[in-house]
Design a protein around this motif. Sequence first.
Motif, mmCIF file in Angstrom:
data_model
loop_
_atom_site.group_PDB
_atom_site.id
_atom_site.type_symbol
_atom_site.label_atom_id
_atom_site.label_comp_id
_atom_site.label_asym_id
_atom_site.label_seq_id
_atom_site.Cartn_x
_atom_site.Cartn_y
_atom_site.Cartn_z
ATOM 1 N N ASP A 40 -76.257 74.519 -15.933
ATOM 2 C CA ASP A 40 -74.860 73.961 -16.338
ATOM 3 C C ASP A 40 -74.251 73.435 -15.150
ATOM 4 O O ASP A 40 -73.888 74.260 -14.334
ATOM 5 C CB ASP A 40 -74.259 75.067 -17.264
ATOM 6 C CG ASP A 40 -73.099 74.415 -18.012
ATOM 7 O OD1 ASP A 40 -73.197 73.036 -18.212
ATOM 8 O OD2 ASP A 40 -72.201 75.200 -18.382
ATOM 9 N N TYR A 41 -73.798 72.137 -15.259
ATOM 10 C CA TYR A 41 -73.193 71.575 -14.152
ATOM 11 C C TYR A 41 -71.556 71.372 -14.680
ATOM 12 O O TYR A 41 -71.626 70.863 -16.010
ATOM 13 C CB TYR A 41 -73.637 70.420 -13.641
ATOM 14 C CG TYR A 41 -74.858 70.318 -12.849
ATOM 15 C CD1 TYR A 41 -75.644 71.543 -12.718
ATOM 16 C CD2 TYR A 41 -75.172 69.431 -11.893
ATOM 17 C CE1 TYR A 41 -76.884 71.500 -12.024
ATOM 18 C CE2 TYR A 41 -76.038 69.124 -10.900
ATOM 19 C CZ TYR A 41 -77.132 70.475 -11.126
ATOM 20 O OH TYR A 41 -78.011 70.561 -9.967
ATOM 21 N N PRO A 42 -70.570 71.535 -13.869
ATOM 22 C CA PRO A 42 -69.177 71.095 -14.416
ATOM 23 C C PRO A 42 -69.370 69.439 -14.852
ATOM 24 O O PRO A 42 -69.848 68.877 -14.149
ATOM 25 C CB PRO A 42 -68.271 71.256 -13.275
ATOM 26 C CG PRO A 42 -69.139 71.934 -12.382
ATOM 27 C CD PRO A 42 -70.577 71.746 -12.682
ATOM 28 N N THR A 43 -68.627 69.511 -15.746
ATOM 29 C CA THR A 43 -68.391 67.935 -16.181
ATOM 30 C C THR A 43 -67.942 67.162 -15.049
ATOM 31 O O THR A 43 -68.475 65.992 -14.903
ATOM 32 C CB THR A 43 -67.223 67.838 -17.424
ATOM 33 O OG1 THR A 43 -67.964 68.845 -18.672
ATOM 34 C CG2 THR A 43 -67.366 66.541 -17.998
ATOM 35 N N GLN A 44 -66.915 67.400 -14.459
ATOM 36 C CA GLN A 44 -66.482 66.824 -13.248
ATOM 37 C C GLN A 44 -67.281 66.216 -12.252
ATOM 38 O O GLN A 44 -67.550 65.160 -12.002
ATOM 39 C CB GLN A 44 -65.162 67.557 -12.654
ATOM 40 C CG GLN A 44 -64.821 66.656 -11.366
ATOM 41 C CD GLN A 44 -63.690 67.352 -10.671
ATOM 42 O OE1 GLN A 44 -63.371 68.352 -11.005
ATOM 43 N NE2 GLN A 44 -63.489 66.947 -9.504
ATOM 44 N N ARG A 46 -70.743 66.034 -12.896
ATOM 45 C CA ARG A 46 -71.801 65.367 -13.639
ATOM 46 C C ARG A 46 -70.686 63.619 -13.679
ATOM 47 O O ARG A 46 -71.697 62.714 -13.347
ATOM 48 C CB ARG A 46 -71.922 65.432 -15.072
ATOM 49 C CG ARG A 46 -72.935 66.671 -14.959
ATOM 50 C CD ARG A 46 -73.177 67.232 -16.641
ATOM 51 N NE ARG A 46 -73.962 68.236 -16.728
ATOM 52 C CZ ARG A 46 -75.514 68.164 -16.984
ATOM 53 N NH1 ARG A 46 -75.878 67.114 -16.908
ATOM 54 N NH2 ARG A 46 -76.258 69.243 -16.986
ATOM 55 N N TYR A 80 -76.197 74.396 -9.767
ATOM 56 C CA TYR A 80 -75.036 73.774 -9.206
ATOM 57 C C TYR A 80 -74.868 73.920 -7.751
ATOM 58 O O TYR A 80 -74.543 72.824 -7.015
ATOM 59 C CB TYR A 80 -73.995 73.666 -10.032
ATOM 60 C CG TYR A 80 -72.872 73.005 -9.695
ATOM 61 C CD1 TYR A 80 -72.821 71.323 -10.029
ATOM 62 C CD2 TYR A 80 -71.812 73.273 -9.172
ATOM 63 C CE1 TYR A 80 -71.807 70.619 -9.446
ATOM 64 C CE2 TYR A 80 -70.512 72.473 -8.596
ATOM 65 C CZ TYR A 80 -70.898 71.045 -9.080
ATOM 66 O OH TYR A 80 -69.721 70.198 -8.529
#
Length: 137
Positions: A40-44, A46, A80
């Motif tokens: 899971d990567y932070p939306t920011q 990505r 991440y």
Amino acid sequence: MTSRCRARLAVAAFACVAVLPLAALAADPAGDKAPASGYDYPTQGRVEYVLGCMDDNGHDFANVYKCSCVIDKIAAALPYDDYVEQMTFAKYATLGGEGGNEFRVDRARAQTKKYRALQQEAYQACGLAKATPSAAK
């Protein structure tokens, strides 16, 4: 019961039914926070990657999907924190002068090489042109 009471009762029952599925979706019975596949990567993170990728490959609508595909492939392969480290080394690998020394040590070179290879595989899988060093944003 009056018609006003029946109407209120119907609205209250509808609200309970309408809220129940949302509450069920929000609940995580297994307590598992990991995505179905990959990391899971932070939306920011990505979004920053996709915008940088589009800067390098063109701002047409198809590249939104292609660049999103690339970061999804990278996220499937790297946690991440590892991504941030490797991407940072790759981004500053060509930084000149004394300030760039820490980005030119053996460990940094190895991390840069790993990141660029992974990025190139992702580019090919997602239908983008060859990744360039500037695409390592």
